[in-house]
Design a protein around this motif. Structure first.
Motif, PDB file in Angstrom:
ATOM      1  N   ALA A 264       0.826  -1.203   0.000  1.00 14.52           N
ATOM      2  CA  ALA A 264       0.000   0.000   0.000  1.00 14.52           C
ATOM      3  C   ALA A 264       0.862   1.256   0.000  1.00 14.52           C
ATOM      4  O   ALA A 264       0.593   2.212  -0.742  1.00 14.52           O
ATOM      5  CB  ALA A 264      -0.927  -0.004   1.214  1.00 14.52           C
ATOM      6  N   VAL A 265       1.917   1.273   0.815  1.00 14.71           N
ATOM      7  CA  VAL A 265       2.806   2.440   0.867  1.00 14.71           C
ATOM      8  C   VAL A 265       3.514   2.622  -0.469  1.00 14.71           C
ATOM      9  O   VAL A 265       3.650   3.746  -0.969  1.00 14.71           O
ATOM     10  CB  VAL A 265       3.833   2.281   2.008  1.00 14.71           C
ATOM     11  CG1 VAL A 265       4.895   3.368   1.932  1.00 14.71           C
ATOM     12  CG2 VAL A 265       3.137   2.337   3.362  1.00 14.71           C
ATOM     13  N   GLU A 266       3.949   1.529  -1.072  1.00 11.10           N
ATOM     14  CA  GLU A 266       4.601   1.613  -2.377  1.00 11.10           C
ATOM     15  C   GLU A 266       3.637   2.169  -3.428  1.00 11.10           C
ATOM     16  O   GLU A 266       4.032   2.974  -4.290  1.00 11.10           O
ATOM     17  CB  GLU A 266       5.098   0.237  -2.799  1.00 11.10           C
ATOM     18  CG  GLU A 266       6.295  -0.259  -1.981  1.00 11.10           C
ATOM     19  CD  GLU A 266       6.674  -1.688  -2.324  1.00 11.10           C
ATOM     20  OE1 GLU A 266       5.875  -2.370  -3.028  1.00 11.10           O
ATOM     21  OE2 GLU A 266       7.754  -2.136  -1.900  1.00 11.10           O
ATOM     22  N   ALA A 267       2.377   1.752  -3.362  1.00  5.32           N
ATOM     23  CA  ALA A 267       1.382   2.259  -4.312  1.00  5.32           C
ATOM     24  C   ALA A 267       1.140   3.748  -4.108  1.00  5.32           C
ATOM     25  O   ALA A 267       0.967   4.502  -5.078  1.00  5.32           O
ATOM     26  CB  ALA A 267       0.069   1.481  -4.162  1.00  5.32           C
ATOM     27  N   LEU A 268       1.120   4.199  -2.860  1.00  2.00           N
ATOM     28  CA  LEU A 268       0.960   5.627  -2.585  1.00  2.00           C
ATOM     29  C   LEU A 268       2.121   6.428  -3.160  1.00  2.00           C
ATOM     30  O   LEU A 268       1.926   7.506  -3.730  1.00  2.00           O
ATOM     31  CB  LEU A 268       0.869   5.857  -1.070  1.00  2.00           C
ATOM     32  CG  LEU A 268      -0.406   5.376  -0.385  1.00  2.00           C
ATOM     33  CD1 LEU A 268      -0.284   5.521   1.129  1.00  2.00           C
ATOM     34  CD2 LEU A 268      -1.624   6.135  -0.896  1.00  2.00           C
ATOM     35  N   HIS A 269       3.313   5.889  -3.040  1.00  5.94           N
ATOM     36  CA  HIS A 269       4.486   6.577  -3.603  1.00  5.94           C
ATOM     37  C   HIS A 269       4.401   6.645  -5.127  1.00  5.94           C
ATOM     38  O   HIS A 269       4.802   7.644  -5.734  1.00  5.94           O
ATOM     39  CB  HIS A 269       5.767   5.862  -3.172  1.00  5.94           C
ATOM     40  CG  HIS A 269       6.062   6.018  -1.708  1.00  5.94           C
ATOM     41  ND1 HIS A 269       6.985   5.244  -1.031  1.00  5.94           N
ATOM     42  CD2 HIS A 269       5.544   6.872  -0.775  1.00  5.94           C
ATOM     43  CE1 HIS A 269       7.028   5.612   0.239  1.00  5.94           C
ATOM     44  NE2 HIS A 269       6.156   6.596   0.416  1.00  5.94           N
ATOM     45  N   ARG A 270       3.897   5.579  -5.746  1.00  2.08           N
ATOM     46  CA  ARG A 270       3.747   5.607  -7.213  1.00  2.08           C
ATOM     47  C   ARG A 270       2.715   6.645  -7.650  1.00  2.08           C
ATOM     48  O   ARG A 270       2.781   7.163  -8.769  1.00  2.08           O
ATOM     49  CB  ARG A 270       3.362   4.216  -7.723  1.00  2.08           C
ATOM     50  CG  ARG A 270       4.518   3.230  -7.769  1.00  2.08           C
ATOM     51  CD  ARG A 270       4.143   2.013  -8.592  1.00  2.08           C
ATOM     52  NE  ARG A 270       3.089   1.248  -7.969  1.00  2.08           N
ATOM     53  CZ  ARG A 270       3.283   0.261  -7.089  1.00  2.08           C
ATOM     54  NH1 ARG A 270       4.514  -0.059  -6.713  1.00  2.08           N
ATOM     55  NH2 ARG A 270       2.267  -0.389  -6.569  1.00  2.08           N
ATOM     56  N   LEU A 271       1.767   6.914  -6.780  1.00  2.00           N
ATOM     57  CA  LEU A 271       0.775   7.945  -7.087  1.00  2.00           C
ATOM     58  C   LEU A 271       1.327   9.354  -6.839  1.00  2.00           C
ATOM     59  O   LEU A 271       0.622  10.343  -7.047  1.00  2.00           O
ATOM     60  CB  LEU A 271      -0.474   7.731  -6.223  1.00  2.00           C
ATOM     61  CG  LEU A 271      -1.379   6.554  -6.604  1.00  2.00           C
ATOM     62  CD1 LEU A 271      -2.421   6.325  -5.523  1.00  2.00           C
ATOM     63  CD2 LEU A 271      -2.055   6.788  -7.948  1.00  2.00           C
ATOM     64  N   GLY A 272       2.580   9.434  -6.383  1.00  2.00           N
ATOM     65  CA  GLY A 272       3.186  10.735  -6.112  1.00  2.00           C
ATOM     66  C   GLY A 272       2.755  11.332  -4.790  1.00  2.00           C
ATOM     67  O   GLY A 272       2.833  12.560  -4.604  1.00  2.00           O
ATOM     68  N   ILE A 273       2.307  10.494  -3.874  1.00  2.00           N
ATOM     69  CA  ILE A 273       1.791  10.962  -2.589  1.00  2.00           C
ATOM     70  C   ILE A 273       2.876  10.851  -1.516  1.00  2.00           C
ATOM     71  O   ILE A 273       3.546   9.830  -1.394  1.00  2.00           O
ATOM     72  CB  ILE A 273       0.545  10.161  -2.174  1.00  2.00           C
ATOM     73  CG1 ILE A 273      -0.602  10.459  -3.152  1.00  2.00           C
ATOM     74  CG2 ILE A 273       0.123  10.493  -0.745  1.00  2.00           C
ATOM     75  CD1 ILE A 273      -1.843   9.645  -2.913  1.00  2.00           C
ATOM     76  N   ARG A 274       3.024  11.889  -0.753  1.00  3.03           N
ATOM     77  CA  ARG A 274       3.991  11.926   0.355  1.00  3.03           C
ATOM     78  C   ARG A 274       3.410  11.157   1.545  1.00  3.03           C
ATOM     79  O   ARG A 274       2.238  11.336   1.902  1.00  3.03           O
ATOM     80  CB  ARG A 274       4.240  13.387   0.727  1.00  3.03           C
ATOM     81  CG  ARG A 274       5.048  13.639   1.984  1.00  3.03           C
ATOM     82  CD  ARG A 274       5.062  15.139   2.245  1.00  3.03           C
ATOM     83  NE  ARG A 274       5.759  15.496   3.468  1.00  3.03           N
ATOM     84  CZ  ARG A 274       5.768  16.734   3.974  1.00  3.03           C
ATOM     85  NH1 ARG A 274       5.114  17.705   3.330  1.00  3.03           N
ATOM     86  NH2 ARG A 274       6.420  16.999   5.098  1.00  3.03           N
ATOM     87  N   THR A 275       4.225  10.305   2.185  1.00  2.00           N
ATOM     88  CA  THR A 275       3.769   9.538   3.344  1.00  2.00           C
ATOM     89  C   THR A 275       4.551   9.960   4.587  1.00  2.00           C
ATOM     90  O   THR A 275       5.755  10.185   4.527  1.00  2.00           O
ATOM     91  CB  THR A 275       3.945   8.025   3.123  1.00  2.00           C
ATOM     92  OG1 THR A 275       5.310   7.737   2.804  1.00  2.00           O
ATOM     93  CG2 THR A 275       3.058   7.536   1.989  1.00  2.00           C
TER      94      THR A 275
END
Length: 363
Positions: free
Chosen positions: A180-191
């Motif tokens: 899930a975190v990897e997918a958020l990063h691919r969406l350009g989202i900062r975690t």
């Protein structure tokens, strides 16, 4: 006759309805169209650790009594103090004591300080259970930490001003959390990871998941301040949490997301509830929200384009009333059908699989 905003007026509610319905099929309850629209603009996701990135079902791994204290004395004091606690670590200690056949004495008083620990009266004794900072605040002498608890937490216990020892309690990271975190990063989202746990615990969990921004040992008001600071920076923030401690931050974020297994307070404060306690559902819902927002903008741009073209053609005499009415009706139907693509269908909304996240991230 050719001009009108019917495509927007009819297409937008249908797109939002479809987005909310599709999210519900995926296991995420969105409490309104405005929250779905905000979710589609999110550029920063703030994550709690316990119960969010982990299962929230920690287990006692080791008893570390102080000199002159037995394992049973340490466990009995900690379990009795935690008996009325709703914190996952407290429940783990009580569960472990019961599994060991220990008798748990009911405390006569109970006081909980969020982010620190608890103070109880057990018989004629005052028992404190909590983190290292809680012990220091109450004047308990603490030795230098020489225990390696890895990704776990050390819960200290003291009785009548004397340290009894600590319990090593560890939680398990959710298997879908890294994807899930990897997918958020691919969406350009900062975690960002915000937790009240010790720094070494937060670093171990965050490092394993690929989260670079990590802040630990935070009180509920500290989490709230971090969210307020991000919002003040014009970031669109989604806060994902599950506990009472997360409720203020969930309410302050641009959109609050609560785990389905979380407390009632957290779910009430949130704008989105993940029924399946699955972070993969959050990523899928975020992708649906972005697609919903994209379709709404497609309808808006298409409506303006058709209206402008129709007005120009009518002004130069290329349109008669019948053709203008036809263009109006057909364009409206096209925009409605465009929005209808979001409506859930039985074939496409069966249980989503975690391995589909990379594809969803491309939406």
């Amino acid at each position: 006759m050719v001009a009108g905003a019917c495509g927007i007026a009819a297409g937008t509610p249908l797109a939002i309805l479809g987005g909310i319905g599709r999210s519900a099929r995926l296991g995420a309850i969105v409490k309104g169209g405005v929250h779905l629209e905000t979710l589609g603009k999110v550029d920063t996701v703030v994550l709690d650790k316990t119960g969010t990135l982990t299962f929230g079902r920690p287990e006692v791994q080791q008893l570390l009594p102080s000199p002159g204290t037995t394992d049973d004395e340490l466990l009995d004091a900690a379990a009795s103090a935690e008996l009325r606690s709703e914190h996952p670590l407290g429940r783990a200690i009580v569960s472990y004591a019961r599994s060991q056949g220990r008798k748990i004495v009911e405390p006569t008083s109970f006081a909980y300080t969020p982010g620190r620990g608890i103070a109880t009266r057990i018989g004629e004794s005052t028992v404190l259970v909590g983190n290292r900072a809680w012990m220091a605040e109450n004047g308990i002498g603490m030795p230098a930490s020489d225990h390696d608890v890895a990704a776990g937490s050390e819960v200290f216990a003291a009785r009548d001003g004397r340290l009894l020892g600590s319990l090593a309690v560890a939680d398990t990271v959710r298997p879908e959390a890294k994807r899930a975190v990897e997918a958020l990063h691919r969406l350009g989202i900062r975690t960002v990871l915000l937790t009240g746990d010790a720094r070494h615990v937060a670093a171990a969990v965050g490092g394993a998941l690929g989260i670079k921004e990590i802040e630990a040992e935070l009180l509920p008001e500290d989490k709230l301040k971090r969210i307020q600071a991000l919002v003040a920076q014009k970031r669109v923030v989604a806060m994902v949490g599950d506990g009472v401690n997360d409720a203020p931050a969930l309410a302050e974020a641009s959109v609050g997301v609560a785990m389905g297994s979380g407390t009632d307070v957290a779910q009430e404060s949130a704008d989105v509830v993940l029924l399946g306690n699955d972070l993969a559902r959050f990523v899928e819902t975020l992708a649906v929200a972005r697609r919903t927002r994209g379709i709404i903008w497609q309808n808006f741009a298409g409506t303006i384009g058709v209206d402008a073209l129709g007005i120009v053609l009518a002004a130069f005499g290329f349109l008669n009333p019948l053709l203008a009415a036809a263009i109006h009706v057909v364009s409206e139907l096209v925009f409605i059908l465009n929005s209808a693509r979001l409506l859930p269908t039985p074939e496409k909304t069966v249980t989503a699989k975690p391995e589909l996240i990379p594809e969803l991230a491309k939406v």
